[in-house]
Design a protein around this motif. Structure first.
Motif, short mmCIF file in Angstrom:
data_model
loop_
_atom_site.label_atom_id
_atom_site.label_comp_id
_atom_site.label_asym_id
_atom_site.label_seq_id
_atom_site.Cartn_x
_atom_site.Cartn_y
_atom_site.Cartn_z
N LEU A 113 0.88 -1.41 -0.28
CA LEU A 113 0.46 0.12 0.09
C LEU A 113 0.94 0.82 -0.01
O LEU A 113 1.33 2.09 0.65
N ARG A 114 1.93 1.77 -1.33
CA ARG A 114 2.96 2.59 -0.58
C ARG A 114 2.50 3.44 -2.19
O ARG A 114 3.42 4.28 -2.58
N THR A 115 1.32 3.19 -2.78
CA THR A 115 1.48 4.21 -4.30
C THR A 115 -0.59 4.56 -4.10
O THR A 115 -1.42 3.52 -3.43
N PHE A 150 10.43 -10.87 9.55
CA PHE A 150 12.31 -10.30 10.01
C PHE A 150 12.24 -9.18 9.39
O PHE A 150 12.48 -9.49 8.15
N PHE A 151 11.69 -7.57 8.87
CA PHE A 151 12.22 -6.72 8.58
C PHE A 151 13.16 -6.08 9.73
O PHE A 151 12.77 -5.19 10.35
N PRO A 152 13.99 -4.32 8.81
CA PRO A 152 14.56 -5.14 7.36
C PRO A 152 15.82 -6.27 7.42
O PRO A 152 16.88 -6.02 8.24
N PRO A 203 12.11 -13.16 6.55
CA PRO A 203 13.14 -12.63 6.28
C PRO A 203 12.76 -11.80 4.82
O PRO A 203 12.64 -12.37 3.85
N THR A 204 11.83 -10.65 5.33
CA THR A 204 12.69 -9.09 3.61
C THR A 204 13.51 -8.47 4.42
O THR A 204 12.96 -8.10 5.03
N GLY A 205 13.44 -8.35 2.98
CA GLY A 205 14.44 -6.10 2.80
C GLY A 205 16.10 -7.41 2.85
O GLY A 205 17.19 -7.70 3.89
N GLY A 206 16.65 -6.38 1.66
CA GLY A 206 17.90 -7.44 1.35
C GLY A 206 17.68 -8.59 0.36
O GLY A 206 18.95 -8.81 1.03
N VAL A 207 16.83 -8.77 0.57
CA VAL A 207 17.39 -10.59 -0.04
C VAL A 207 17.05 -10.90 -1.04
O VAL A 207 16.04 -10.05 -2.18
N GLY A 245 10.69 -10.22 -0.66
CA GLY A 245 11.58 -10.23 -1.86
C GLY A 245 11.11 -9.24 -3.06
O GLY A 245 9.85 -9.64 -3.28
N SER A 246 11.69 -8.12 -3.16
CA SER A 246 10.96 -6.81 -4.42
C SER A 246 11.94 -7.60 -5.61
O SER A 246 11.40 -7.21 -6.77
N TRP A 247 13.31 -8.17 -5.72
CA TRP A 247 14.15 -8.52 -7.20
C TRP A 247 12.71 -9.77 -8.24
O TRP A 247 12.96 -9.11 -9.24
C1 3PG Z 1 10.20 -4.09 1.44
O1 3PG Z 1 9.05 -3.43 2.62
O2 3PG Z 1 10.58 -2.65 0.44
C2 3PG Z 1 10.82 -4.79 1.53
O3 3PG Z 1 11.09 -5.23 2.26
C3 3PG Z 1 11.23 -5.45 0.41
O4 3PG Z 1 12.32 -5.03 0.34
P1 3PG Z 1 13.72 -5.54 -0.90
O5 3PG Z 1 13.03 -4.56 -1.62
O6 3PG Z 1 15.31 -5.25 0.09
O7 3PG Z 1 13.24 -6.67 -1.31
#
Ligand code: 3PG
Length: 213
Positions: free
Chosen positions: A49-51, A135-137, A161-165, A184-186
């Motif tokens: 919910l960021r946009t 687990f964030f970030p 775990p999410t964020g930098g994965v 992850g967003s990759w």
């Molecule tokens: C986020 O909320 O942006 C997520 O943690 C995604 O992180 P990432 O872009 O590093 O996968």
């Protein structure tokens, strides 16, 4: 009114090795993106919910892609939970934990993966009955070593775990017994979305199947 959720947080985590963290700027991208991920074997979709378009995107996916299970990410308030639920979200992911968000998810019948980064936050979420946590970030807050340390005192808690994965470091997380999946967003790169490269997104989703535990 309290309704029961169709999906539990554990089921959301166990479905695939990766929960994609999706940022959608165009409603028109939502359905082809969701179909590409489903074709690649990934059906739990976290639309953040960021946009301004996020809720409309959740609604479009819920309506047009029945094989997908769409959830809302970046849920930060009771109002976010209610809006996500109305739009058709089946689960919620939050960057932190509050009792208000926890209660709102219970009331709406939405599974919740609340975000934590410290022992106190884990204790607060667990006290409210949430033991499947994000687990964030993840990388910034201690990475796999942090999860290993938590496995002692928080032996009954499971993490996403999410964020930098990334595809490269995901195996280090998934090797841990207290990690069920990663986020992850990759697998949904913004440039691929803008160019409509749905085959590329499908392939990125397929590549994550090799991570299955
Ligand atoms: C986020 O909320 O942006 C997520 O943690 C995604 O992180 P990432 O872009 O590093 O996968």
């Amino acid at each position: 009114m309290t309704t029961s959720s169709q999906w539990t947080a554990l089921q959301v985590m166990q479905d695939a090795p990766v929960i994609p963290v999706i940022v959608l700027n165009e409603v028109a991208h939502a359905v082809p993106m969701a179909r590409a991920l489903v074709a690649g074997g990934v059906r739990m979709l976290e639309v953040t919910l960021r946009t301004p378009q996020a809720l409309a995107c959740i609604e479009a996916i819920a309506r047009a892609v029945p094989q997908a299970v769409v959830g809302a990410g970046t849920v930060r308030s009771k109002a976010d939970v209610q809006a996500a639920s109305m739009a058709g979200a089946k689960f919620a992911v939050s960057p932190g934990y509050t009792n208000a968000v926890g209660q709102a998810c219970r009331d709406a019948g939405l599974a919740l993966l609340p975000g934590v980064a410290t022992g106190s936050e884990i204790m607060m979420a667990a006290e409210a009955g949430f033991t499947e946590l994000k687990f964030f970030p993840a990388m910034q807050a201690g990475g796999p070593a942090m999860l290993k340390a938590w496995s002692g005192p928080f032996f009954d808690v499971k993490f996403c775990p999410t964020g930098g994965v990334t595809l490269q470091n995901a195996p280090d997380f998934l090797a841990l017994p207290n990690v069920v999946c990663v986020g992850g967003s990759w697998i949904v790169p913004a440039d691929a979305m803008v160019r409509g490269e749905w085959d590329k997104i499908m392939q990125l989703a397929k590549d994550t199947q090799a991570l299955r535990k």
